[in-house]
Design a protein around this motif. Structure first.
Motif, mmCIF file in Angstrom:
data_model
loop_
_atom_site.group_PDB
_atom_site.id
_atom_site.type_symbol
_atom_site.label_atom_id
_atom_site.label_comp_id
_atom_site.label_asym_id
_atom_site.label_seq_id
_atom_site.Cartn_x
_atom_site.Cartn_y
_atom_site.Cartn_z
ATOM 1 N N SER A 1 18.127 46.569 -31.483
ATOM 2 C CA SER A 1 18.519 45.202 -31.152
ATOM 3 C C SER A 1 18.395 44.965 -29.660
ATOM 4 C CB SER A 1 19.961 44.979 -31.610
ATOM 5 O OG SER A 1 20.817 45.893 -30.965
ATOM 6 N N ALA B 1 29.630 51.801 -37.509
ATOM 7 C CA ALA B 1 30.121 50.687 -36.695
ATOM 8 C C ALA B 1 28.990 49.891 -36.052
ATOM 9 C CB ALA B 1 31.060 51.204 -35.603
ATOM 10 N N GLY B 2 27.747 50.363 -36.172
ATOM 11 C CA GLY B 2 26.610 49.620 -35.659
ATOM 12 C C GLY B 2 26.121 50.041 -34.291
ATOM 13 N N TYR C 1 39.876 40.681 -29.879
ATOM 14 C CA TYR C 1 38.486 41.074 -30.128
ATOM 15 C C TYR C 1 37.521 40.011 -29.601
ATOM 16 C CZ TYR C 1 40.304 44.781 -33.106
ATOM 17 O OH TYR C 1 40.962 45.898 -33.560
ATOM 18 N N GLU C 2 37.864 38.757 -29.836
ATOM 19 C CA GLU C 2 36.998 37.669 -29.387
ATOM 20 C C GLU C 2 36.938 37.604 -27.860
ATOM 21 O OE1 GLU C 2 38.301 37.083 -33.466
ATOM 22 O OE2 GLU C 2 39.422 37.418 -31.605
ATOM 23 N N GLY D 1 33.542 48.464 -34.409
ATOM 24 C CA GLY D 1 32.551 47.774 -35.215
ATOM 25 C C GLY D 1 32.673 46.260 -35.112
ATOM 26 N N GLU D 2 33.902 45.764 -35.013
ATOM 27 C CA GLU D 2 34.107 44.316 -34.892
ATOM 28 C C GLU D 2 33.586 43.814 -33.552
ATOM 29 O OE1 GLU D 2 35.575 40.395 -35.848
ATOM 30 O OE2 GLU D 2 34.775 42.134 -36.908
ATOM 31 N N VAL E 1 31.137 45.151 -31.799
ATOM 32 C CA VAL E 1 29.680 45.207 -31.888
ATOM 33 C C VAL E 1 29.154 43.981 -32.621
ATOM 34 C CG1 VAL E 1 27.728 46.478 -32.863
ATOM 35 C CG2 VAL E 1 29.585 47.724 -31.717
ATOM 36 N N ARG E 2 29.806 43.635 -33.730
ATOM 37 C CA ARG E 2 29.369 42.482 -34.525
ATOM 38 C C ARG E 2 29.494 41.195 -33.719
ATOM 39 N NH1 ARG E 2 31.218 38.376 -37.189
ATOM 40 N NH2 ARG E 2 33.402 38.818 -36.666
ATOM 41 N N LEU E 3 30.619 41.001 -33.047
ATOM 42 C CA LEU E 3 30.847 39.771 -32.300
ATOM 43 C C LEU E 3 29.865 39.624 -31.132
ATOM 44 C CD1 LEU E 3 34.757 39.761 -32.188
ATOM 45 C CD2 LEU E 3 33.325 38.065 -33.338
ATOM 46 N N ARG F 1 26.852 41.027 -30.812
ATOM 47 C CA ARG F 1 25.495 40.781 -31.321
ATOM 48 C C ARG F 1 25.344 39.330 -31.767
ATOM 49 N NH1 ARG F 1 23.183 45.592 -31.041
ATOM 50 N NH2 ARG F 1 24.005 47.452 -32.062
ATOM 51 N N ALA F 2 26.359 38.806 -32.438
ATOM 52 C CA ALA F 2 26.297 37.412 -32.878
ATOM 53 C C ALA F 2 26.270 36.471 -31.682
ATOM 54 C CB ALA F 2 27.495 37.092 -33.780
#
Length: 384
Positions: A2, A57-58, A323-324, A356-357, A359-361, A363-364
């Motif tokens: 990515s 977790a990505g 997290y945000e 993992g959360e 990483v997801r946030l 990337r998004a």
């Protein structure tokens, strides 16, 4: 891979710097992951669990760190790669102990078994005492000159299809030719804040790594490295190392942060004795301490208290918030031109699962920013 690369940390035994897990990971933290390193130095099941947690977790890679007391990094890296399907390794290596032609073949061999999943992290060595434990009594300027020459030979070994020779200050090679060379270039990561580090890293780094400084400091460092890289026709990418402390709410995150600080202060002497490292002479650590003296919190939520409590022992600045909020701060670094985020917490296995959360946030958020930038680009821009 990515556009945003995430790197975690690996270890061969349970270890926590504080005994405090962050975020939702607190629910899965085990009794053995508190205090100093626990049990045998090599615990294959733990290493496998940690590598698997990062992959799930990505994360893109995990750092295999190095010190004079560490297990052999090549063996550890091979175990990580064998027990995962796509996770890569960032394998730390100190020039000066292994001949550059041999080091090049070792990395190329590992890459041949796990194509495209191996990267070299060059550690020139900022701790004179730790270098001496392995028999290297040279000073830092000498070590950087040696690293420069070492990397010249490593790249030639990887790239040359014909025998080559080299005669320099540190190495003499006659008719070198490797039977194993990487099919694609093995990326070279490089760190250091001194003028010597920037000079050598500007010439060789594919990715230049920084400790977690405030945004203005990172912007300054990026400009320095780009200026050093330009005469060599290089355009490196950049990495920032940070210690996120996320939670469901900002208030909860700060409660965890204060508990981590309390435990860190209690155990800092014990941990320093165990790891036996001194970062006081490193320019990067000195910069972190200067920022810590200026303020406990920089930018939105870069927390320097851990750096101050530990003497800025390496990666020691934290991002504290929901997290945000932590994801937002990580994206602030990517907006400066950072493409690699090396994040690790204070309880490796629990935090790898928890991140993992993040990483997801991130990337998004990066994808949304890229779409917005593309949409804002004038029609026909960039076309001849």
């Amino acid at each position: 891979m990515s556009a945003i690369e995430f790197i975690g940390i690996t270890a061969t035994q349970p270890v926590s710097e504080t005994g405090a897990a962050s975020g939702a990971a607190a629910a899965v933290s085990t009794q053995s992951e508190t205090g100093s390193p626990t049990g045998a130095v090599i615990q294959p099941a733990y290493l496998k669990a940690l590598a698997t947690a990062h992959e799930e977790a990505g994360f893109d890679r995990v750092l295999v760190a190095h010190s004079s007391a560490s297990p052999d990094g090549f063996t550890v890296a091979d175990q990580v790669l064998t027990h995962t399907e796509r996770l890569g390794v960032l394998l730390a290596h100190r020039p000066g102990f292994v001949a550059p032609t041999l080091a090049a073949r070792k990395f190329a061999t590992l890459d041949a078994f796990h194509p495209g999943r191996v990267a070299l992290h060059v550690i020139t060595g900022g701790d004179d005492a730790d270098q001496a434990r392995d028999g290297d009594l040279s000073d830092k300027p000498t070590r950087y000159r040696r690293t420069d020459e070492f990397l010249q030979i490593v790249r030639r070994t990887w790239e040359s299809a014909e025998p080559f020779s080299h005669e320099g200050e540190f190495y003499t090679v006659k008719g070198a030719l490797s039977g194993v060379r990487p099919a694609a270039a093995i990326p070279v990561y490089f760190g250091g804040a001194s003028a010597d580090a920037v000079r050598v890293g500007g010439r060789h780094a594919d990715v230049y790594a920084f400790w977690g400084e405030p945004l203005a400091g990172i912007a300054e460092r990026i400009a320095q490295v780009r200026a050093a890289a330009a005469p060599w026709g290089r355009d490196p990418r950049f990495s920032v190392s940070l210690r996120p402390i996320p939670a469901a709410t900002e208030a909860e995150a700060w409660r965890r942060a204060e508990e981590i600080l309390r435990l860190t202060k209690e155990r800092s002497g014990e941990l320093r004795r165990h790891f036996n490292l001194d970062h006081s002479a490193q320019h990067g650590s000195q910069r972190l301490l200067e920022y810590a003296d200026q303020a406990e919190v920089h930018d939105k939520r870069l927390w320097t208290a851990i750096a101050k409590a530990t003497g800025a022992a390496g990666n020691s600045t934290a991002l504290v918030g929901s997290y945000e909020q932590v994801a937002e701060s990580l994206l602030d670094y990517t907006a400066l031109g950072v493409s690699t985020l090396l994040i690790r917490g204070f309880d490796p296995l629990a935090d790898a699962r928890d991140y993992g959360e993040l990483v997801r946030l991130v990337r998004a958020g990066a994808a949304e920013a890229a779409e917005a930038a593309e949409a804002a680009e004038p029609v026909g821009a960039g076309r001849p």
